[in-house]
Design a protein around this motif. Sequence first.
Motif, PDB file in Angstrom:
ATOM      1  N   TRP A  94      33.942  53.555  38.871  1.00  0.00           N
ATOM      2  CA  TRP A  94      34.024  53.435  40.327  1.00  0.00           C
ATOM      3  C   TRP A  94      34.099  54.818  40.981  1.00  0.00           C
ATOM      4  N   LYS A  95      35.011  55.668  40.488  1.00  0.00           N
ATOM      5  CA  LYS A  95      35.176  57.002  41.080  1.00  0.00           C
ATOM      6  C   LYS A  95      33.891  57.826  40.968  1.00  0.00           C
ATOM      7  N   ALA A  96      33.103  57.586  39.904  1.00  0.00           N
ATOM      8  CA  ALA A  96      31.841  58.308  39.699  1.00  0.00           C
ATOM      9  C   ALA A  96      30.701  57.714  40.523  1.00  0.00           C
ATOM     10  N   GLY A  97      30.977  56.618  41.231  1.00  0.00           N
ATOM     11  CA  GLY A  97      29.953  56.003  42.058  1.00  0.00           C
ATOM     12  C   GLY A  97      28.970  55.146  41.275  1.00  0.00           C
ATOM     13  N   GLU A  98      29.332  54.752  40.051  1.00  0.00           N
ATOM     14  CA  GLU A  98      28.452  53.919  39.232  1.00  0.00           C
ATOM     15  C   GLU A  98      28.603  52.437  39.551  1.00  0.00           C
ATOM     16  N   ILE A  99      29.742  52.059  40.118  1.00  0.00           N
ATOM     17  CA  ILE A  99      29.972  50.673  40.527  1.00  0.00           C
ATOM     18  C   ILE A  99      30.617  50.676  41.909  1.00  0.00           C
ATOM     19  N   THR A 100      30.493  49.558  42.600  1.00  0.00           N
ATOM     20  CA  THR A 100      31.161  49.368  43.890  1.00  0.00           C
ATOM     21  C   THR A 100      32.309  48.400  43.676  1.00  0.00           C
ATOM     22  N   LEU A 101      33.482  48.764  44.125  1.00  0.00           N
ATOM     23  CA  LEU A 101      34.667  47.923  43.993  1.00  0.00           C
ATOM     24  C   LEU A 101      34.751  46.996  45.196  1.00  0.00           C
ATOM     25  N   CYS A 102      34.863  45.705  44.939  1.00  0.00           N
ATOM     26  CA  CYS A 102      34.970  44.697  45.995  1.00  0.00           C
ATOM     27  C   CYS A 102      36.448  44.365  46.204  1.00  0.00           C
ATOM     28  N   LEU A 103      36.866  44.400  47.462  1.00  0.00           N
ATOM     29  CA  LEU A 103      38.272  44.187  47.790  1.00  0.00           C
ATOM     30  C   LEU A 103      38.426  43.226  48.960  1.00  0.00           C
ATOM     31  N   SER A 104      39.580  42.583  48.978  1.00  0.00           N
ATOM     32  CA  SER A 104      39.988  41.773  50.125  1.00  0.00           C
ATOM     33  C   SER A 104      41.444  42.142  50.403  1.00  0.00           C
ATOM     34  N   LYS A 105      41.932  41.776  51.569  1.00  0.00           N
ATOM     35  CA  LYS A 105      43.320  42.090  51.911  1.00  0.00           C
ATOM     36  C   LYS A 105      44.303  41.513  50.888  1.00  0.00           C
ATOM     37  N   PRO A 106      44.141  40.239  50.451  1.00  0.00           N
ATOM     38  CA  PRO A 106      45.088  39.724  49.453  1.00  0.00           C
ATOM     39  C   PRO A 106      45.069  40.523  48.144  1.00  0.00           C
ATOM     40  N   ILE A 107      43.910  41.009  47.745  1.00  0.00           N
ATOM     41  CA  ILE A 107      43.835  41.795  46.501  1.00  0.00           C
ATOM     42  C   ILE A 107      44.543  43.130  46.668  1.00  0.00           C
ATOM     43  N   VAL A 108      44.253  43.860  47.750  1.00  0.00           N
ATOM     44  CA  VAL A 108      44.905  45.156  47.971  1.00  0.00           C
ATOM     45  C   VAL A 108      46.417  44.961  48.108  1.00  0.00           C
ATOM     46  N   ASP A 109      46.830  43.924  48.828  1.00  0.00           N
ATOM     47  CA  ASP A 109      48.268  43.641  48.966  1.00  0.00           C
ATOM     48  C   ASP A 109      48.913  43.418  47.601  1.00  0.00           C
ATOM     49  N   GLU A 110      48.238  42.671  46.734  1.00  0.00           N
ATOM     50  CA  GLU A 110      48.806  42.418  45.401  1.00  0.00           C
ATOM     51  C   GLU A 110      48.841  43.698  44.574  1.00  0.00           C
ATOM     52  N   TYR A 111      47.779  44.515  44.623  1.00  0.00           N
ATOM     53  CA  TYR A 111      47.792  45.804  43.907  1.00  0.00           C
ATOM     54  C   TYR A 111      49.037  46.591  44.297  1.00  0.00           C
ATOM     55  N   ILE A 112      49.248  46.738  45.607  1.00  0.00           N
ATOM     56  CA  ILE A 112      50.364  47.552  46.103  1.00  0.00           C
ATOM     57  C   ILE A 112      51.709  46.929  45.728  1.00  0.00           C
ATOM     58  N   GLU A 113      51.836  45.621  45.869  1.00  0.00           N
ATOM     59  CA  GLU A 113      53.098  44.949  45.529  1.00  0.00           C
ATOM     60  C   GLU A 113      53.459  45.167  44.065  1.00  0.00           C
ATOM     61  N   VAL A 114      52.492  45.000  43.173  1.00  0.00           N
ATOM     62  CA  VAL A 114      52.776  45.155  41.742  1.00  0.00           C
ATOM     63  C   VAL A 114      53.087  46.615  41.417  1.00  0.00           C
ATOM     64  N   LEU A 115      52.349  47.544  42.005  1.00  0.00           N
ATOM     65  CA  LEU A 115      52.634  48.961  41.758  1.00  0.00           C
ATOM     66  C   LEU A 115      54.031  49.335  42.232  1.00  0.00           C
ATOM     67  N   ARG A 116      54.445  48.794  43.372  1.00  0.00           N
ATOM     68  CA  ARG A 116      55.804  49.070  43.868  1.00  0.00           C
ATOM     69  C   ARG A 116      56.846  48.483  42.915  1.00  0.00           C
ATOM     70  N   ARG A 117      56.575  47.258  42.449  1.00  0.00           N
ATOM     71  CA  ARG A 117      57.502  46.604  41.529  1.00  0.00           C
ATOM     72  C   ARG A 117      57.655  47.430  40.251  1.00  0.00           C
TER      73      ARG A 117
END
Length: 139
Positions: free
Chosen positions: A27-50
Amino acid sequence: MIRVVADTNVFISSFFGGNPRKIIDFWKAGEITLCLSKPIVDEYIEVLRRLGLQNEKELEELLSLFAHGFHVVFTAKTPQLHIVEKDPDDNMFIECAAALKAEFVITVDKALQAIQKYMNIKIVSPNEFPTRFYHEGQA
């Protein structure tokens, strides 16, 4: 460019290396596009905080990349799907993939992997993705 949805477990595991890290590196190299939605980003952040990772420099970098739309597409609206019965929260990954026409959902979740394919969306493990990605001529 190929579109993928990374399940929370793949995103979190990327901090520790291995194939999840390779996926984030694609993703960082621009080889793929990351698909996101608000619930997904919210869950990423919640788990990282936990897990106590919210102050990690890499997390700040990733969130900045999300915010600036770096090889990312967001959907504000997703269809309501009821595909994963064992863990209904996992439907958000397939819903996001369907809304944004992603080719892959990458996950270690067994309930999601058991589906294997929904419409044209392939549901694969982080170990399987690099092989499928290169084999299908995407990279």
